[in-house]
Design an enzyme around this catalytic site. Sequence first.
Site, mmCIF file in Angstrom:
data_model
loop_
_atom_site.group_PDB
_atom_site.id
_atom_site.type_symbol
_atom_site.label_atom_id
_atom_site.label_comp_id
_atom_site.label_asym_id
_atom_site.label_seq_id
_atom_site.Cartn_x
_atom_site.Cartn_y
_atom_site.Cartn_z
ATOM 1 N N ASN A 1 0.951 -1.249 -0.125
ATOM 2 C CA ASN A 1 0.071 -0.075 0.099
ATOM 3 C C ASN A 1 0.926 1.236 0.056
ATOM 4 O O ASN A 1 1.465 1.591 1.011
ATOM 5 C CB ASN A 1 -0.973 -0.011 1.331
ATOM 6 C CG ASN A 1 -1.651 1.202 1.348
ATOM 7 O OD1 ASN A 1 -1.848 1.963 0.504
ATOM 8 N ND2 ASN A 1 -2.274 1.430 2.610
ATOM 9 N N TRP A 2 1.026 1.703 -1.179
ATOM 10 C CA TRP A 2 2.007 2.890 -1.171
ATOM 11 C C TRP A 2 1.280 4.141 -0.444
ATOM 12 O O TRP A 2 2.097 5.280 -0.471
ATOM 13 C CB TRP A 2 2.300 3.134 -2.805
ATOM 14 C CG TRP A 2 3.253 2.327 -3.306
ATOM 15 C CD1 TRP A 2 3.662 1.196 -2.759
ATOM 16 C CD2 TRP A 2 3.883 2.201 -4.734
ATOM 17 N NE1 TRP A 2 4.626 0.671 -3.632
ATOM 18 C CE2 TRP A 2 4.761 1.353 -4.659
ATOM 19 C CE3 TRP A 2 3.587 3.325 -5.562
ATOM 20 C CZ2 TRP A 2 5.500 1.041 -5.943
ATOM 21 C CZ3 TRP A 2 4.529 2.951 -6.842
ATOM 22 C CH2 TRP A 2 5.354 1.916 -7.021
ATOM 23 N N LYS A 3 -0.033 4.151 -0.114
ATOM 24 C CA LYS A 3 -0.432 5.484 0.297
ATOM 25 C C LYS A 3 -0.344 6.485 -0.633
ATOM 26 O O LYS A 3 -0.091 6.728 -1.817
ATOM 27 C CB LYS A 3 0.052 5.576 1.690
ATOM 28 C CG LYS A 3 -0.295 4.307 2.561
ATOM 29 C CD LYS A 3 -0.087 4.697 4.059
ATOM 30 C CE LYS A 3 -0.493 3.338 4.914
ATOM 31 N NZ LYS A 3 -0.467 3.674 6.129
ATOM 32 N N SER B 1 2.802 -2.054 10.575
ATOM 33 C CA SER B 1 4.292 -2.176 10.552
ATOM 34 C C SER B 1 5.088 -3.529 10.232
ATOM 35 O O SER B 1 5.907 -3.971 11.157
ATOM 36 C CB SER B 1 4.543 -1.935 12.098
ATOM 37 O OG SER B 1 4.119 -0.710 12.625
ATOM 38 N N GLY C 1 2.758 -1.152 4.368
ATOM 39 C CA GLY C 1 2.760 0.493 4.066
ATOM 40 C C GLY C 1 4.095 0.613 3.786
ATOM 41 O O GLY C 1 4.832 0.693 3.030
ATOM 42 N N HIS D 1 -9.896 1.305 4.468
ATOM 43 C CA HIS D 1 -8.560 1.698 5.305
ATOM 44 C C HIS D 1 -8.939 2.523 6.455
ATOM 45 O O HIS D 1 -9.698 3.606 6.092
ATOM 46 C CB HIS D 1 -7.430 2.076 4.274
ATOM 47 C CG HIS D 1 -6.192 2.061 5.000
ATOM 48 N ND1 HIS D 1 -5.585 2.700 5.979
ATOM 49 C CD2 HIS D 1 -5.132 1.042 5.040
ATOM 50 C CE1 HIS D 1 -4.438 2.555 6.482
ATOM 51 N NE2 HIS D 1 -4.163 1.683 5.888
ATOM 52 N N GLU E 1 -6.033 -5.031 10.711
ATOM 53 C CA GLU E 1 -5.066 -3.843 10.955
ATOM 54 C C GLU E 1 -5.372 -3.247 12.157
ATOM 55 O O GLU E 1 -6.141 -2.150 12.036
ATOM 56 C CB GLU E 1 -5.015 -3.104 9.515
ATOM 57 C CG GLU E 1 -3.854 -2.163 9.485
ATOM 58 C CD GLU E 1 -3.707 -1.587 8.122
ATOM 59 O OE1 GLU E 1 -2.479 -1.959 7.633
ATOM 60 O OE2 GLU E 1 -4.394 -0.778 7.769
#
Length: 232
Positions: free
Chosen positions: A9-11, A194, A215, A98, A153
């Site tokens: 997930n590159w955000k 994490s 992430g 998310h 998450e």
Amino acid sequence: MEKTLIVANWKENFTAAEAERWVGGLNEELRIKNKGGVEIVVCPPFVLTSILHSLLLIPNSPFRLGAQDVSKFEGGQYTGEVSAKMLKDFVSYVIVGHSERRKYFGETNEDVGLKIEQCLKHDLAPIVCVSNLEQASASQCVNESNKIIFVYEPVEAISTGGEFHPDDPEHAQVMAKEIKAVAGQDIRVLYGGSVTSENVKSFVSQPDINGVLVGQASLDAGEFTKICDEIC
Ligand code: PGA
């Protein structure tokens, strides 16, 4: 047997040039070697989807593409939105619900439900993020439950400012098992928060955890290659 998933997930990160550099930084073998039981899903910002489509989806590649969000509407007068029908040409997966979307953009369980419906209607697999069982039961779609992928998450486990504070793998296992009890034994449940190359194995070795959502650590091509190598 469903494949183990590694989802990046590159955000809100990377320009086109940075995305190209990231692909160049991946281990060449990782890019071209079919991993059998593992699928690696990269979820870039919408504007980079087309570039990554040509760079990553080469024959035999273990890579697939995903989006980080989708419109809850089918289409029409909704400025700024991107529909499932549009995404379908480029991606196979969509991250939905998310905690950052719930927190910063006010997304509710109802919105998440509508987005899941849009994904399923257009044959995209929704990767639904939940931080508790209440969110998991609100998101379950009984009829198509095995197409939905859940991510457990916990909000406090998401990395902040480059600091990693993962959940305890045994606790994540308990939650993954409970999510399956609510949503169906056939669905895949991933762990997110994490994840690094140091801890990824401790999560995927749990019996009810079928992959990870990564992430911060996915932004470094070398570290991401290591994470994939740990599992593949
Ligand atoms: P993180 O983010 O790996 O940086 O903790 C995971 C996520 O929020 O998807």
